[in-house]
Scaffold this motif. Structure first.
Motif, PDB file in Angstrom:
ATOM      1  N   TRP A  21      95.871  70.689  52.442  1.00  0.00           N
ATOM      2  CA  TRP A  21      95.584  69.318  52.813  1.00  0.00           C
ATOM      3  C   TRP A  21      94.597  68.741  51.804  1.00  0.00           C
ATOM      4  CZ3 TRP A  21      91.487  66.179  53.939  1.00  0.00           C
ATOM      5  CH2 TRP A  21      91.790  64.963  54.573  1.00  0.00           C
ATOM      6  N   GLU A 336      92.822  63.818  45.893  1.00  0.00           N
ATOM      7  CA  GLU A 336      92.980  62.443  46.344  1.00  0.00           C
ATOM      8  C   GLU A 336      94.453  62.150  46.574  1.00  0.00           C
ATOM      9  OE1 GLU A 336      94.127  59.800  44.081  1.00  0.00           O
ATOM     10  OE2 GLU A 336      93.762  58.239  45.557  1.00  0.00           O
ATOM     11  N   THR A 337      94.745  61.536  47.718  1.00  0.00           N
ATOM     12  CA  THR A 337      96.100  61.049  48.009  1.00  0.00           C
ATOM     13  C   THR A 337      95.966  59.585  48.414  1.00  0.00           C
ATOM     14  OG1 THR A 337      96.016  61.570  50.366  1.00  0.00           O
ATOM     15  CG2 THR A 337      96.745  63.340  48.893  1.00  0.00           C
ATOM     16  N   ALA A 340      93.925  59.744  51.753  1.00  0.00           N
ATOM     17  CA  ALA A 340      92.847  60.694  52.041  1.00  0.00           C
ATOM     18  C   ALA A 340      92.161  61.185  50.777  1.00  0.00           C
ATOM     19  CB  ALA A 340      93.400  61.888  52.819  1.00  0.00           C
ATOM     20  N   LEU A 341      90.936  61.669  50.983  1.00  0.00           N
ATOM     21  CA  LEU A 341      90.136  62.218  49.887  1.00  0.00           C
ATOM     22  C   LEU A 341      89.441  63.467  50.404  1.00  0.00           C
ATOM     23  CD1 LEU A 341      88.905  61.877  47.021  1.00  0.00           C
ATOM     24  CD2 LEU A 341      87.118  60.475  48.066  1.00  0.00           C
ATOM     25  N   LEU A 342      89.751  64.594  49.776  1.00  0.00           N
ATOM     26  CA  LEU A 342      89.097  65.857  50.123  1.00  0.00           C
ATOM     27  C   LEU A 342      88.071  66.186  49.054  1.00  0.00           C
ATOM     28  CD1 LEU A 342      88.864  68.679  51.586  1.00  0.00           C
ATOM     29  CD2 LEU A 342      90.594  69.464  49.955  1.00  0.00           C
ATOM     30  N   ASP A 351      88.147  76.746  54.005  1.00  0.00           N
ATOM     31  CA  ASP A 351      87.890  76.036  55.267  1.00  0.00           C
ATOM     32  C   ASP A 351      88.658  74.729  55.403  1.00  0.00           C
ATOM     33  OD1 ASP A 351      86.157  77.991  56.086  1.00  0.00           O
ATOM     34  OD2 ASP A 351      84.371  76.980  55.333  1.00  0.00           O
ATOM     35  N   LYS A 354      90.337  73.792  58.558  1.00  0.00           N
ATOM     36  CA  LYS A 354      89.535  73.240  59.659  1.00  0.00           C
ATOM     37  C   LYS A 354      89.589  71.717  59.692  1.00  0.00           C
ATOM     38  CE  LYS A 354      86.372  77.159  59.700  1.00  0.00           C
ATOM     39  NZ  LYS A 354      85.025  77.644  59.376  1.00  0.00           N
ATOM     40  N   VAL A 355      89.807  71.132  58.531  1.00  0.00           N
ATOM     41  CA  VAL A 355      89.963  69.672  58.495  1.00  0.00           C
ATOM     42  C   VAL A 355      91.224  69.294  59.274  1.00  0.00           C
ATOM     43  CG1 VAL A 355      90.321  67.654  57.042  1.00  0.00           C
ATOM     44  CG2 VAL A 355      88.800  69.498  56.253  1.00  0.00           C
ATOM     45  N   LEU A 359      91.785  67.023  62.578  1.00  0.00           N
ATOM     46  CA  LEU A 359      92.704  65.873  62.637  1.00  0.00           C
ATOM     47  C   LEU A 359      93.695  66.039  63.786  1.00  0.00           C
ATOM     48  CD1 LEU A 359      93.383  65.507  58.801  1.00  0.00           C
ATOM     49  CD2 LEU A 359      91.965  63.995  60.208  1.00  0.00           C
ATOM     50  N   LEU A 367      97.654  61.539  59.391  1.00  0.00           N
ATOM     51  CA  LEU A 367      96.965  62.251  58.311  1.00  0.00           C
ATOM     52  C   LEU A 367      97.322  63.722  58.251  1.00  0.00           C
ATOM     53  CD1 LEU A 367      93.526  60.535  58.888  1.00  0.00           C
ATOM     54  CD2 LEU A 367      94.789  60.454  56.737  1.00  0.00           C
TER      55      LEU A 367
ATOM     56  N   PHE B 308      85.443  63.332  58.148  1.00  0.00           N
ATOM     57  CA  PHE B 308      85.110  64.609  58.785  1.00  0.00           C
ATOM     58  C   PHE B 308      84.197  65.348  57.825  1.00  0.00           C
ATOM     59  CE2 PHE B 308      86.343  69.187  59.527  1.00  0.00           C
ATOM     60  CZ  PHE B 308      85.690  69.306  60.742  1.00  0.00           C
ATOM     61  N   LEU B 310      81.861  68.617  57.185  1.00  0.00           N
ATOM     62  CA  LEU B 310      81.632  69.980  57.665  1.00  0.00           C
ATOM     63  C   LEU B 310      80.683  70.667  56.680  1.00  0.00           C
ATOM     64  CD1 LEU B 310      82.576  72.167  59.751  1.00  0.00           C
ATOM     65  CD2 LEU B 310      84.378  72.752  58.118  1.00  0.00           C
ATOM     66  N   LYS B 322      90.364  55.116  52.964  1.00  0.00           N
ATOM     67  CA  LYS B 322      90.828  56.511  53.001  1.00  0.00           C
ATOM     68  C   LYS B 322      90.097  57.313  54.065  1.00  0.00           C
ATOM     69  CE  LYS B 322      92.518  56.624  48.464  1.00  0.00           C
ATOM     70  NZ  LYS B 322      93.320  57.330  47.556  1.00  0.00           N
ATOM     71  N   PHE B 323      90.789  58.346  54.545  1.00  0.00           N
ATOM     72  CA  PHE B 323      90.118  59.334  55.360  1.00  0.00           C
ATOM     73  C   PHE B 323      89.442  60.319  54.413  1.00  0.00           C
ATOM     74  CE2 PHE B 323      89.430  63.130  57.746  1.00  0.00           C
ATOM     75  CZ  PHE B 323      89.062  62.676  58.999  1.00  0.00           C
ATOM     76  N   VAL B 324      88.150  60.534  54.624  1.00  0.00           N
ATOM     77  CA  VAL B 324      87.381  61.405  53.730  1.00  0.00           C
ATOM     78  C   VAL B 324      87.017  62.689  54.461  1.00  0.00           C
ATOM     79  CG1 VAL B 324      85.187  61.682  52.526  1.00  0.00           C
ATOM     80  CG2 VAL B 324      86.428  59.506  52.380  1.00  0.00           C
ATOM     81  N   ALA B 325      87.322  63.825  53.849  1.00  0.00           N
ATOM     82  CA  ALA B 325      86.876  65.114  54.381  1.00  0.00           C
ATOM     83  C   ALA B 325      85.988  65.765  53.334  1.00  0.00           C
ATOM     84  CB  ALA B 325      88.072  66.006  54.689  1.00  0.00           C
ATOM     85  N   ALA B 326      84.763  66.093  53.744  1.00  0.00           N
ATOM     86  CA  ALA B 326      83.831  66.775  52.844  1.00  0.00           C
ATOM     87  C   ALA B 326      83.446  68.099  53.483  1.00  0.00           C
ATOM     88  CB  ALA B 326      82.600  65.916  52.606  1.00  0.00           C
ATOM     89  N   VAL B 327      83.662  69.178  52.749  1.00  0.00           N
ATOM     90  CA  VAL B 327      83.440  70.514  53.299  1.00  0.00           C
ATOM     91  C   VAL B 327      82.527  71.301  52.369  1.00  0.00           C
ATOM     92  CG1 VAL B 327      84.539  72.656  54.056  1.00  0.00           C
ATOM     93  CG2 VAL B 327      85.747  70.475  54.360  1.00  0.00           C
TER      94      VAL B 327
END
Lengths: 368, 368
Positions: A21, A336-337, A340-342, A351, A354-355, A359, A367, B308, B310, B322-327
């Motif tokens: 993801w 980046e999509t 969404a942005l990871l 991990d 876990k996102v 969701l 998402l 989200f 974490l 955007k949905f942002v996930a920071a881990v």
């Protein structure tokens, strides 16, 4: 290479691959992504098996979220042999259904069970190993597992403990083990006779069907009934009605562990695989895989329209179409999509699942 | 608040603010961004001065890249008083031109020179301070600088060394200093009589015009000639022809430093400013500014459609929509625009200007 006329590849493609993801989604799982080269993971899986079996002998077990997308990627495979499980029931019912289906088609069928999302560096060697495994599996009630020689004390895989030599490079299997802790994993690697369980198995349809009848006596008749309906108008209804009643269990746990407890009487053999296997289990694994192949400057892998890296090392950045500037950052994973942005680190990329769990819990289905 | 009828705000808005790349661009500089609240920085600058002067008394000095965008943001200001420099010549020619223009309009004009991209927390107090400064500047040849009481040993600003009390809170200025090193800055803060140079000045048009004639004898006549053409058909041509011949120099360096060297004869006064000033010099400063106002969980500021976080602390992430996930990431600055992605740390955000320098060198004009 001479094709074994009884060989049928069964590719399990129902996984979700949440650790990729935001690139991987329910309807665009890891196996549908081109993480390594131009072909997607499942296209590569099929391509490297085609020298061993014609397209009409392939079976794919997936789910309804992915079926259409897979059909679009694998246009040469028979649509009818692209099965979508009504619900996920792990690997035992999936490959078990294939066994009962193929037993009806060809009593001498030898099944190769393959994950759909791994990379193989040396495809020639891979096919040589398989050919050897097919021969062993074709002879009686033998079960063959491809074992990966471990190069690190990985705690994310199950291990196979091998015993005495059987024939050629094949070894007798003593025991399947669950994922070990770090200490145990280090012992296994040091011992030299432990292999990672690749999830790739070879067995005759008859052997597998018999094993399921023995070890999953409630599930086997259900699968047999579904298989009997294949090709008829009622197949889809029967599949939908009976499959959810099957036990939710892996073939490792259902068949291989109890069989290996029998020792030599279990007839399980490990073929050590030295063909450059990688399951690309996370963004970190993908980064390492590409870095080993391409040796990019400062270990930065950046998918983008242009980049400027200043005091930046060991980063994996995926932002196609964008100019990427990284300043003073190390060992990050940024993906980046459009929606969404990871942002994470190579250390924390495990991990990312876990996102997706978060969701799912929040019902943010768009998402996932 | 009683308006001083002779007060004219002159807002310098020709800066580029490269440290806010990729949000800031040549045609969308920092002052055009809404970095704090709904209004843009330049809109806020005008809004907080409007109680002191009507819209028709505002002058804006900017450049051709920004003029149109500024006009759209400040629709109530007279278009003719929105001047675009043909080339950048730093602050002395910019505010000097305003002095010669205003001298023709009103010989008693008092000019307030203001940057266009700072934030002020307490606007009432700000205007009270300005009112006091206008009164001092209106009386003879006085120059008033607003000095910010330093709360840290900042090396990015010039400092003003203040001396004895003048009237009310105003202090005599002993000396302007360049940006100090860390040791020097610490000394200044400890000494108690040093202030940050805010870039906000008050002086009569006559005082400034005289100072320019004295200190920039070649440039002053050029500015006077441009000012004389204002309102005529040939203004634009004269401006384009003569302005590039002006010296490229700051008003601090051209006028204030030589004047302060005269001691009390320089008639320079510092008004300590206690109205919550912040020049938002970088993404890091912006993060700190918002964090102080809003106290977000774990110090994470995230502009997005959802997030989200974490094991993530102290991050500034800008990815609207955007949905942002920071881990597992801390103290990062990540800014996403349709064509670019910046990834840096709060510590390295000062270096973002180097990205723009690189883009300029590579002639990647679409990105700057």
């Amino acid at each position: 290479m001479a094709k074994n006329l009884n060989f049928y590849p069964v590719i399990l493609a129902g996984g979700r691959g949440t650790r990729f993801w935001p690139l991987s989604r329910k309807k665009r799982a890891k196996q549908l992504l081109a993480l390594d080269g131009k072909q997607t993971m499942i296209q590569q899986t099929v391509s490297r098996l085609l020298p061993l079996a014609p397209a009409k002998k392939f079976w794919i077990i997936t789910n309804n979220d992915l079926r259409l997308a897979i059909a679009k990627q694998l246009t040469k495979l028979p649509k009818a042999q692209l099965l979508a499980e009504p619900v996920g029931r792990n690997t035992a019912p999936a490959v078990g259904l294939a066994a009962f289906l193929l037993l009806r088609e060809n009593p001498e069928a030898v099944i190769g069970m393959f994950p759909s999302d791994h990379v193989i560096a040396d495809e020639e060697r891979y096919r040589e190993t398989l050919q050897r495994g097919i021969d062993i599996a074709a002879a009686g009630e033998n079960i063959v597992v491809l074992g990966i020689r471990p190069n690190r004390a990985e705690t994310g895989y199950g291990y196979i403990e091998a015993g005495s030599a059987f024939q050629g490079p094949a070894l007798r299997v003593r025991r399947f083990t669950e994922k070990p802790d770090a200490e145990k994993a280090a012992e296994f690697v040091a011992a030299g006779n432990y292999f990672w369980n690749s999830g790739m198995f070879l067995w005759s349809a008859r052997t597998l069907a018999d094993a399921l009848r023995e070890h999953l006596p409630k599930t086997a008749p259900l699968l047999e009934e579904i298989a009997a309906a294949f090709g008829t108008r009622k197949f889809s209804a029967v599949f939908r009605r009976l499959y959810p009643k099957c036990e939710n269990i892996s073939v490792d746990y259902a068949v291989l562990e109890p069989r290996s407890a029998k020792g030599d009487a279990g007839h399980i053999f490990c073929l050590p695989a030295d063909f450059g296997w990688n399951d690309l289990g996370s963004w970190t694994a993908l980064h390492e895989h590409h870095t080993a192949k391409a040796s990019p400057p400062e270990g930065n892998l950046v998918a983008c329209s242009g980049a400027f890296m200043l005091n930046a090392r060991g980063n994996y950045i995926y932002a196609p179409g964008k100019f990427v500037a990284a300043v003073g950052v190390n060992d990050l994973v940024v993906v980046e999509t459009p929606d969404a942005l990871l942002i994470t680190t190579r250390q924390h990329a495990q991990d990312v699942g876990k996102v997706v769990k978060h969701l799912d819990e929040k019902k943010l289905h768009k998402l996932t």
